[in-house]
Design a protein around this motif. Structure first.
Motif, short mmCIF file in Angstrom:
data_model
loop_
_atom_site.label_atom_id
_atom_site.label_comp_id
_atom_site.label_asym_id
_atom_site.label_seq_id
_atom_site.Cartn_x
_atom_site.Cartn_y
_atom_site.Cartn_z
N GLY A 58 0.78 -1.22 0.00
CA GLY A 58 0.00 0.00 0.00
C GLY A 58 0.81 1.28 0.00
O GLY A 58 1.79 1.42 -0.75
N ILE A 59 0.39 2.23 0.83
CA ILE A 59 1.06 3.53 0.90
C ILE A 59 2.52 3.36 1.27
O ILE A 59 3.40 4.04 0.72
CB ILE A 59 0.34 4.45 1.91
CG1 ILE A 59 -1.04 4.84 1.38
CG2 ILE A 59 1.17 5.70 2.19
CD1 ILE A 59 -1.88 5.61 2.38
N GLY A 60 2.80 2.46 2.21
CA GLY A 60 4.19 2.24 2.62
C GLY A 60 5.07 1.86 1.46
O GLY A 60 6.19 2.38 1.31
N LEU A 61 4.59 0.95 0.61
CA LEU A 61 5.38 0.53 -0.54
C LEU A 61 5.53 1.67 -1.54
O LEU A 61 6.59 1.82 -2.18
CB LEU A 61 4.71 -0.68 -1.21
CG LEU A 61 5.51 -1.38 -2.32
CD1 LEU A 61 6.87 -1.85 -1.80
CD2 LEU A 61 4.72 -2.56 -2.88
N GLY A 62 4.50 2.51 -1.67
CA GLY A 62 4.62 3.68 -2.53
C GLY A 62 5.70 4.63 -2.02
O GLY A 62 6.47 5.20 -2.81
#
Length: 293
Positions: A23-27
């Motif tokens: 999710g956002i973390g991977l982005g």
């Protein structure tokens, strides 16, 4: 190089990202890697870490994965020590791990309060406690980004536990930004709206067996959130770039859409009206008391 406005010298810096395998973390991880940072990904799921490492295809001298439950302070300390050995001192911290969970007020329990706050609020503080002391001693400018939610700005029916945890992250971030500024450590708070992540599924999968069953209302909230995330959610990679832009410009707030203006104005108007009523009421009360005496 770094400027008074923000950090742009990412090359060779070490970043730590919780909830970083999805999710956002991977982005955020992708955005950091594009700028030349070395990244420590922390995630509670070993499988997700493996998938992220395979997908990113970056050498271990630039990217490492660490299994971490952000509520476990001893494990956090152990992971932080390993990151220092593997990559170096952390100067960019992204406290991103979180869940979207709540219970019906009819099922109040200390256990559920501790569970939601443990991840969404204590998990943020544990990252701060672990890494900010080193940042204070660093000769370089450092930056912390805490992930809250639009649910930390306005009450929108997302469940009182979730709202409470996210409002707390906003307040923590705003006050820390002021107090850490003169140490050369900046703080930003991210309040995402819908983003195309699997947070609802992850929340359901990780929920303790001892947790009470979701009520029909909470189930509807989660089902609606899942649908909106999939149908209207912003790109996690786009959000990652937004976050890094905030680090570069030292922005205090990071939004992912422009939808809350009217809600915020209405809340602000209600708060202002309450203050005016207080002023009028107390002035009248003091006069009444004086006359009675």
């Amino acid at each position: 190089m770094s400027t008074d406005n923000g950090i742009t010298d990412f090359e060779g810096r070490v970043a730590f990202v919780t909830g970083g395998a999805r999710g956002i973390g991977l982005g955020i991880v992708r955005a950091l890697l594009r700028r030349g940072a070395n990244v420590a990904i922390a995630d509670i799921s070993g499988d997700a870490l493996e998938r992220a490492r395979d997908r990113l295809g970056v050498s271990p001298d630039r990217l490492r994965g660490y299994r971490l439950d952000v509520t476990d302070r001893e494990q956090y300390a152990d992971v932080a020590a390993q990151v220092r050995r593997d990559l170096g001192e952390v100067s960019l911290l992204f406290n991103n791990a979180g869940i979207i969970d709540s219970v019906s007020p009819s099922k109040l329990s200390y256990a559920m309060w501790d569970y939601v706050m443990g991840i969404n609020l204590d998990g943020v503080y544990n990252g701060i406690q672990t890494f900010v002391p080193g940042m204070l001693a660093s000769p370089r400018r450092c930056h912390v980004v805490n992930t809250a939610s639009e649910a930390g700005l306005v009450e929108a029916g997302s469940g009182f536990l979730y709202h409470a945890s996210k409002y707390a992250v906003v307040g923590l971030s705003e006050s820390l930004r002021r107090e850490l500024a003169h140490f050369g450590v900046a703080v930003s708070v991210l309040f995402p709206g819908p983003v195309a992540t699997d947070i609802v599924e992850n929340t359901r999968r990780l929920r303790p067996d001892t947790a009470p069953a979701h009520s029909e209302r909470v189930t509807q909230i989660l089902d609606t959130a899942h649908r909106i995330l999939n149908e209207q959610g912003a790109s996690p990679d786009g959000v990652g770039e937004l976050v890094l832009d905030a680090v570069e410009t030292n922005a205090p707030y990071i939004a992912t859409r422009n939808e809350l203006g009217e809600y915020l104005r209405r809340r602000n108007d209600d708060l202002t009206a309450a203050m005016r009523r207080a002023e009028s009421f107390l002035a009248s009360y003091d006069t009444t008391v004086e006359q009675a005496v």
